[in-house]
Design a protein around this motif. Sequence first.
Motif, short mmCIF file in Angstrom:
data_model
loop_
_atom_site.label_atom_id
_atom_site.label_comp_id
_atom_site.label_asym_id
_atom_site.label_seq_id
_atom_site.Cartn_x
_atom_site.Cartn_y
_atom_site.Cartn_z
N HIS A 9 62.48 27.75 -55.23
CA HIS A 9 62.73 27.63 -56.67
C HIS A 9 63.93 28.49 -57.11
N HIS A 59 65.25 35.01 -62.30
CA HIS A 59 64.51 34.62 -63.52
C HIS A 59 62.99 34.62 -63.41
N ASP A 60 62.43 34.31 -62.27
CA ASP A 60 60.96 34.31 -62.15
C ASP A 60 60.45 35.44 -61.25
N ASP A 62 66.41 25.48 -64.86
CA ASP A 62 64.98 25.54 -64.53
C ASP A 62 64.36 24.14 -64.63
N HIS A 90 62.58 21.86 -61.76
CA HIS A 90 61.21 21.35 -61.95
C HIS A 90 61.16 19.83 -61.78
FE LIG Z 1 61.56 28.97 -63.08
#
Ligand SMILES: [Fe+2]
Length: 153
Positions: A29, A58-59, A122, A126
């Motif tokens: 990701h 970011h995550d 993002d 996804h």
């Molecule tokens: Fe993300």
Amino acid sequence: MGRLKDLRALVDEKLKTIDDAKRISATVHLYGVSLAATLIAEKRGLDQELCAMAAMLHDMHAYLSGSYDDHAHKGAKLAEEILAELNQTTEEETACICSMIYHHDDKEVIDSDYDEVLKDADVIHHCFNDLSKPIKAKEQQRYDALRAEFGLQ
Ligand SMILES: [Fe+2]
Ligand SMILES: [Fe+2]
């Protein structure tokens, strides 16, 4: 080494603390969003390196803590700490990256041009990671706009 490469090495190192399956999906990701962020930034005439760096971080809070609870806001703080450790960004660059991360979960509102790159990157990961999956309702509008922006039918 460039600073994106250095940041990726630092992220890879930090992800070693989580279990294999989670580390693989986290890596896929983060690198996927990073690539998407580069393309979007190029398309919109923004700094692709800063966008790719924000995407790599970011995550991270969610992956390292195991919880998505308020992960964007907490993640912005963590990103600031990781960037201080990297020590290769100016104050303005750090602020820009942290803002992108802080706002990245607010998919239904429009923020700054840079914030929007990370949100859209993002959504690209996804959605395009597996086109057989249904698009989430909260991402549909961005997904449609991105397809139009990139000239996809
Ligand atoms: Fe993300
Ligand atoms: Fe997120």
